[in-house]
Design an enzyme around this catalytic site. Structure first.
Site, mmCIF file in Angstrom:
data_model
loop_
_atom_site.group_PDB
_atom_site.id
_atom_site.type_symbol
_atom_site.label_atom_id
_atom_site.label_comp_id
_atom_site.label_asym_id
_atom_site.label_seq_id
_atom_site.Cartn_x
_atom_site.Cartn_y
_atom_site.Cartn_z
ATOM 1 N N THR A 1 25.796 26.000 47.963
ATOM 2 C CA THR A 1 24.343 26.080 48.209
ATOM 3 C C THR A 1 24.143 26.412 49.688
ATOM 4 O OG1 THR A 1 24.271 23.664 48.423
ATOM 5 C CG2 THR A 1 23.621 24.596 46.310
ATOM 6 N N LYS B 1 31.892 21.411 46.775
ATOM 7 C CA LYS B 1 30.802 21.964 47.574
ATOM 8 C C LYS B 1 30.116 20.814 48.303
ATOM 9 C CE LYS B 1 26.846 22.267 46.540
ATOM 10 N NZ LYS B 1 25.598 21.518 46.874
ATOM 11 N N THR C 1 30.588 11.944 44.734
ATOM 12 C CA THR C 1 29.801 12.768 45.640
ATOM 13 C C THR C 1 29.664 14.202 45.201
ATOM 14 O OG1 THR C 1 29.625 13.565 47.867
ATOM 15 C CG2 THR C 1 31.797 13.509 46.951
ATOM 16 N N GLU D 1 25.634 20.615 57.051
ATOM 17 C CA GLU D 1 24.525 21.482 57.441
ATOM 18 C C GLU D 1 24.327 21.483 58.950
ATOM 19 O OE1 GLU D 1 21.859 21.512 53.376
ATOM 20 O OE2 GLU D 1 21.382 20.048 54.912
ATOM 21 N N ASN E 1 16.940 22.582 56.986
ATOM 22 C CA ASN E 1 16.223 21.690 56.085
ATOM 23 C C ASN E 1 14.716 21.783 56.173
ATOM 24 O OD1 ASN E 1 18.191 20.238 54.443
ATOM 25 N ND2 ASN E 1 19.076 19.816 56.460
ATOM 26 N N SER F 1 12.021 27.710 51.344
ATOM 27 C CA SER F 1 11.143 28.869 51.532
ATOM 28 C C SER F 1 11.918 30.169 51.451
ATOM 29 C CB SER F 1 10.400 28.750 52.853
ATOM 30 O OG SER F 1 11.309 28.589 53.914
#
Lengths: 394, 394
Positions: free
Chosen positions: A142, A168, A179, A266, A389, A394
């Site tokens: 992702t 992932k 997880t 991230e 995040n 969007s």
């Protein structure tokens, strides 16, 4: 690496976005002994509920996994979609639908469209190949920047047993039991209780020790399938040495994938090991390490390459760990910055700052209370974390 | 506003940075009945340890407060510095040193230099004025962008009783008992047990309900001083109506200052009320609200003006609150986005997104399990939060 009797494939099914691999399939020629662990989040996505039910048999032959849509918080329609997509795979593969597991990752709260799955199924099944796992690792990404694969080979008696895992991340990561998504296939011959125990112990020391942002996902799933095609002596309670070898190999894969998730957290620019030593109990050490590893102030200081031990000790102080601040020592790799609760001065700080400039380092907090220790693996908190995040949907 | 018998002052003492107010003093003409609450962090700064000890008398006449250095994790030298600076103020004021409290905020782990205090003391005491509280509110700021002052007036019998409070935030904010620095002065005549109770109840519903980053400081302190100069009938257990009026006025000040801290949270662009209703117990509601209010994923979505209810429900699911996901309703102000666990569609999402474009809004999560409710006050998580905390010490 190939694992006997296993194949995989991925296709661009257009589940949420066009032009990227988003649907994958793992297939075993024969039903495989399978153990799994699942999110402890009270909100469980439809695939998790279905998987927990189907895993009751201890067997699984195929895993269908998609990214782009988590099929979480989607009610009965979501469960119907999970069953329908599994059924579509079972039909195309010509196997019992109860031997198919589904897994999903992506946005929460959107209904999962079944049509892209049924449309893509013939191509997906036709594409199954022993070399298909790299593509599958791409299909489950992702916000991940890199696909995550790990392999191991272990000799059980005279048989070479192989293990291959994919996983992932990379947000909503603070596993608390299992997880994110992780699938491991092996050609080992192993009985179910032994495999189940290996998975539980391995996950506890790997995926349950990482954190990116302190949030636990609704879709966490670890599945380990072993189809016995390696022809080794059965790994079971009567063969503790074989079990030890297999467990160690499985743990290596879990740990490697867990660290890859943190390194690709991230927005991460640093991979940090938080090691708490000298605690009274392992549980207290773990709680202390977890609280520090999740502190936004500590993680932003890592991003700023600031050896801000005050934030570390403040986080320690709000954890459930008992300690005397006047006994605490803090080291960045080998550089001791604090001893007996007191800052050791600007020269040491300069050396610690140099440690923080590295891509990866260890912060050791010694409590001087006892012999227990625990580690957590975390990353820093950067501008890009916020950007990813704030913009994700969007 | 002036409060009878109280004065305050601030000076530029150069404790860490030049050219800014960093040392303040509050003084009461007569010893004031004083109640306080302190951080629950196991790592307590020297001024906290000293204050807890000195507050045993229930009286205080002066508070000396500095920014730029927290005097935390500084060992015996830090405690000596706290006693010495208090002594310096007592000498200049001509009062008993045990009636002086000290409070510090700023960087953790640096020794507090005493010399700037003693050098500045004559000017500080000479500057005491009934109108000095605005300057004092400036002197206690660290990463705060605005000074925080709140006032209230309440009629007790025929006497006008006044209250004035100042506070500072704005990082390391997740109070769990008391919080940050807050000083309230009042000319009320009130006995110690009544004041103590008012402080405990008020703090629990105000400062203990806010979070900026989930970190609890080593220096949290709330002190409320009442010197009786208003000449009202004594507020005590025999006068429950008077106590109710005073408590309400004190609570208003706490709440106003608490909300100002969140609104000025580091990097904050949004002030968000998280309201959990329909819980089985207030404790469960509070835990759920706190978990959502601290989620980095929820807070970055607020910054991105994204009505990402999936992250809200995922955070809810990892809290200690029991609920059935199929009963959950989520509203952004008056816009219902989720009902019975199901997303209500893109039209509602558009309306919810418009709510998020506001500077302040309320997210209500109804669990449909019972009658209990709780609120937490939080802010969003922005680029500037990371910037401030990656750069703070440099």
């Amino acid at each position: 690496m190939q694992v006997k009797g296993f194949s995989a494939a991925a296709v661009q099914a257009g589940i949420r976005y066009a032009g990227r691999y988003d649907l994958g399939l793992i297939f075993s020629q024969t039903p495989a002994v399978t153990a799994g662990m699942f999110t402890t989040n009270k909100v469980k996505a439809a695939p998790i509920v279905l998987a927990m039910e189907r895993l009751g048999s201890g067997l699984c032959q195929a895993v269908l996994v998609n990214s782009g849509n988590a099929n979480a918080c989607t009610g009965q329609a979501g469960m119907d979609a999970a069953v329908a997509t599994a059924g579509s795979a079972a039909q195309e593969l010509g196997i019992d639908p109860h031997l198919v597991q589904v897994a999903s990752t992506g946005v929460i709260g959107q209904q999962l469209p079944v049509e892209p799955f049924t449309r893509a199924m013939p191509q997906l099944v036709a594409g199954l190949s022993p070399d298909g796992f790299d593509q599958l690792a791409q299909a489950i990404m992702t916000t991940d920047l890199v696909p995550k694969v790990a392999t191991a080979t272990v000799l059980i008696g005279e048989a070479e047993v192989r293990l291959l895992g994919v996983a992932k991340g990379s947000g909503m990561i603070m596993p608390d039991m299992a997880t994110m998504l992780c699938f491991v296939v092996s050609d080992a011959r192993i009985d179910h209780p032994t495999l189940d125990q290996a998975v539980k112990v391995g996950v506890e020391q790997s995926f349950n020790r990482i954190t990116v942002d302190g949030d636990t996902s609704t879709n966490d799933m670890v599945l380990v399938m072993a189809n016995g095609e390696a022809g080794n002596t059965l790994i079971d309670a009567d063969h503790p040495e074989a079990a030890a070898l297999f467990n160690a190999a499985l743990y290596d894969i879990f740990k490697e994938l867990a660290l890859k998730i943190v390194a690709d957290g991230e927005g991460a620019t640093k991979m940090v090991t938080i090691r708490v030593t000298g605690a009274r109990t392992e549980q207290e050490a773990l709680h202390a390490a977890r609280t520090i590893a999740n502190s936004a102030l500590v993680k932003t200081a890592f991003f700023g390459e600031d050896a801000n031990w005050g934030r570390i000790i403040a986080a320690l102080g709000r954890s459930d760990c008992l300690f005397d601040p006047d006994r605490v020592a803090i080291r960045f790799d080998d550089v001791m910055l604090v001893n007996r609760g007191i800052f050791l001065g600007s020269e040491q700080e300069e050396a610690a700052t140099n440690v923080l400039k590295q891509r990866a380092f260890t912060v050791t907090i010694d409590l001087g209370e006892g012999d227990a220790a625990a580690e957590m693996y975390t990353c820093d908190f950067s501008f890009d974390y916020v950007k990813i995040n704030a913009d994700y949907r969007s």
